[in-house]
Design a protein around this motif. Structure first.
Motif, mmCIF file in Angstrom:
data_model
loop_
_atom_site.group_PDB
_atom_site.id
_atom_site.type_symbol
_atom_site.label_atom_id
_atom_site.label_comp_id
_atom_site.label_asym_id
_atom_site.label_seq_id
_atom_site.Cartn_x
_atom_site.Cartn_y
_atom_site.Cartn_z
ATOM 1 N N MET A 87 49.583 34.173 42.653
ATOM 2 C CA MET A 87 49.683 35.542 43.427
ATOM 3 C C MET A 87 49.048 35.459 44.485
ATOM 4 S SD MET A 87 50.856 37.123 40.463
ATOM 5 C CE MET A 87 50.915 38.956 41.417
ATOM 6 N N VAL A 88 47.635 34.531 45.037
ATOM 7 C CA VAL A 88 47.308 34.967 46.345
ATOM 8 C C VAL A 88 48.045 34.946 47.367
ATOM 9 C CG1 VAL A 88 46.876 32.645 46.766
ATOM 10 C CG2 VAL A 88 45.122 33.637 47.723
ATOM 11 N N ASN A 89 49.691 34.152 46.954
ATOM 12 C CA ASN A 89 50.701 34.239 48.046
ATOM 13 C C ASN A 89 52.046 35.790 47.802
ATOM 14 O OD1 ASN A 89 50.050 31.720 49.432
ATOM 15 N ND2 ASN A 89 50.795 31.023 47.902
ATOM 16 N N VAL A 90 51.633 36.783 47.010
ATOM 17 C CA VAL A 90 52.008 37.774 46.332
ATOM 18 C C VAL A 90 51.745 38.910 47.372
ATOM 19 C CG1 VAL A 90 53.350 39.388 44.371
ATOM 20 C CG2 VAL A 90 53.199 36.903 44.946
ATOM 21 N N VAL A 91 52.474 39.599 48.015
ATOM 22 C CA VAL A 91 52.340 40.775 48.726
ATOM 23 C C VAL A 91 51.946 41.775 47.604
ATOM 24 C CG1 VAL A 91 51.996 42.301 50.234
ATOM 25 C CG2 VAL A 91 52.283 39.980 51.167
ATOM 26 N N ALA A 93 42.332 39.625 44.614
ATOM 27 C CA ALA A 93 40.442 38.767 44.598
ATOM 28 C C ALA A 93 40.670 40.180 43.528
ATOM 29 C CB ALA A 93 38.963 38.744 44.876
ATOM 30 N N GLN A 94 41.127 41.199 43.218
ATOM 31 C CA GLN A 94 41.283 42.166 42.715
ATOM 32 C C GLN A 94 42.264 41.783 41.522
ATOM 33 O OE1 GLN A 94 41.739 45.424 45.149
ATOM 34 N NE2 GLN A 94 40.965 46.696 43.487
ATOM 35 N N LEU A 95 43.314 40.537 41.277
ATOM 36 C CA LEU A 95 43.843 40.340 40.419
ATOM 37 C C LEU A 95 43.533 39.353 39.826
ATOM 38 C CD1 LEU A 95 47.347 40.278 42.284
ATOM 39 C CD2 LEU A 95 46.263 42.077 41.530
ATOM 40 N N SER A 96 42.566 38.315 40.666
ATOM 41 C CA SER A 96 41.739 37.401 39.561
ATOM 42 C C SER A 96 41.526 37.526 38.080
ATOM 43 C CB SER A 96 40.725 36.728 40.280
ATOM 44 O OG SER A 96 40.509 35.605 40.106
ATOM 45 N N MET A 97 42.298 36.847 37.478
ATOM 46 C CA MET A 97 41.569 37.201 36.025
ATOM 47 C C MET A 97 40.560 36.745 35.039
ATOM 48 S SD MET A 97 45.392 38.416 33.756
ATOM 49 C CE MET A 97 46.099 36.999 34.249
ATOM 50 N N MET A 98 39.493 36.719 34.174
ATOM 51 C CA MET A 98 38.661 36.401 33.332
ATOM 52 C C MET A 98 38.708 36.395 32.169
ATOM 53 S SD MET A 98 34.795 37.645 33.882
ATOM 54 C CE MET A 98 34.985 40.284 33.675
ATOM 55 N N ARG A 99 38.343 35.033 30.940
ATOM 56 C CA ARG A 99 38.832 35.260 29.809
ATOM 57 C C ARG A 99 37.107 35.785 28.987
ATOM 58 N NH1 ARG A 99 42.923 31.755 25.330
ATOM 59 N NH2 ARG A 99 42.603 33.260 24.105
ATOM 60 N N TYR A 148 40.476 39.799 31.914
ATOM 61 C CA TYR A 148 40.278 40.908 32.688
ATOM 62 C C TYR A 148 40.237 41.030 33.711
ATOM 63 C CZ TYR A 148 38.256 42.579 27.859
ATOM 64 O OH TYR A 148 38.296 43.189 26.567
ATOM 65 N N SER A 149 40.416 42.098 35.103
ATOM 66 C CA SER A 149 40.678 41.969 35.931
ATOM 67 C C SER A 149 40.306 43.587 36.579
ATOM 68 C CB SER A 149 42.272 41.402 36.842
ATOM 69 O OG SER A 149 42.718 42.169 36.585
ATOM 70 N N ALA A 150 39.965 42.980 37.765
ATOM 71 C CA ALA A 150 39.656 44.638 38.529
ATOM 72 C C ALA A 150 40.767 45.508 38.862
ATOM 73 C CB ALA A 150 39.009 44.217 39.604
ATOM 74 N N VAL A 151 41.777 44.823 38.937
ATOM 75 C CA VAL A 151 43.104 45.577 38.631
ATOM 76 C C VAL A 151 43.132 46.645 37.707
ATOM 77 C CG1 VAL A 151 45.092 44.364 37.821
ATOM 78 C CG2 VAL A 151 45.383 45.851 40.104
ATOM 79 N N GLN A 152 42.673 45.376 36.659
ATOM 80 C CA GLN A 152 42.743 47.108 35.305
ATOM 81 C C GLN A 152 41.948 48.052 35.473
ATOM 82 O OE1 GLN A 152 41.548 44.418 32.205
ATOM 83 N NE2 GLN A 152 42.789 42.833 32.751
#
Length: 210
Positions: free
Chosen positions: A27-31, A42-48, A62-66
């Motif tokens: 995802m870091v390479n996706v605009v 960083a807003q897309l990065s998830m944790m369980r 969960y991720s910030a974008v949610q």
């Protein structure tokens, strides 16, 4: 979690780390944009996140974008391409029926004549997540507090839900909700893995609505 739990769940934990690392690298390479506003990786990065100190409960991603509302998420773009949001309705009710080898006999598990659907949904999920005691197996008081309505109405609503869903009624007030979250999170991890490592397509998990 205890050392024993960590040992018993080592395969699952290793797979989780592997999938989330692959996801971040991809995802870091996706605009990514919301309309014209750039979304940082960083807003897309998830944790369980597991629940109550147990690796067998919870486990959702969960991720910030949610935090973006549904009306905002429809303007989400990957590499200037529009996205599609898929909603699996009434997920936990259907999971329970399927685990019993059954199908719900109706169109919507949260629809009961004479009751507001949102009230039924709230009450249903309270009854799944609440663990009753020997002296108090009813969720009526909790439903009353959550919906802000007099106790008589929640008592009737609880009875109506138990009647409609008699094939799975034994699960109500058992605290099974967190175990269902673990199952739906395993399914979610499989979806992430497939998109990133097989399809090579970007994906964002919205917060699962049950």
């Amino acid at each position: 979690p205890s050392d024993r739990q960590l040992k018993l769940n080592q395969t699952m934990l290793s797979k989780t780390d592997e999938v989330l690392q692959s996801y971040d690298k991809f995802m870091v390479n996706v605009v990514t944009n919301i309309g014209r506003i750039a979304i940082m990786p960083a807003q897309l990065s998830m944790m369980r996140v597991f629940s109550k100190g147990s690796l067998n409960q919870g486990g959702r991603f969960y991720s910030a974008v949610q935090n973006y509302k549904k009306d905002t998420r429809k303007y989400l773009y990957f590499d200037q391409e529009p996205t599609l949001e898929i909603d699996y309705s009434s997920f936990h009710p259907h999971l329970l029926y399927h685990q019993a080898g059954l199908e719900f006999n109706g169109d919507d598990p949260y629809v009961i004549e004479g009751y507001d659907r949102d009230h039924v949904k709230v009450a249903f999920n309270i009854m799944l997540n609440r663990k009753g005691s020997k002296d108090n197996k009813s969720a009526a008081n909790t439903i009353s507090d959550e919906l802000g309505i007099d106790i008589e109405a929640p008592e009737a609503l609880e009875a109506a839900i138990l009647t409609l869903h008699s094939p799975i009624a034994r699960h109500f007030n058992s605290g099974i909700g967190l175990k269902l979250q673990r199952l739906d999170s395993d399914i979610a991890m499989s979806v992430i893995d497939h998109f990133v490592n097989v399809l090579k397509r970007p994906i964002i998990l919205s917060l699962i609505h049950i």
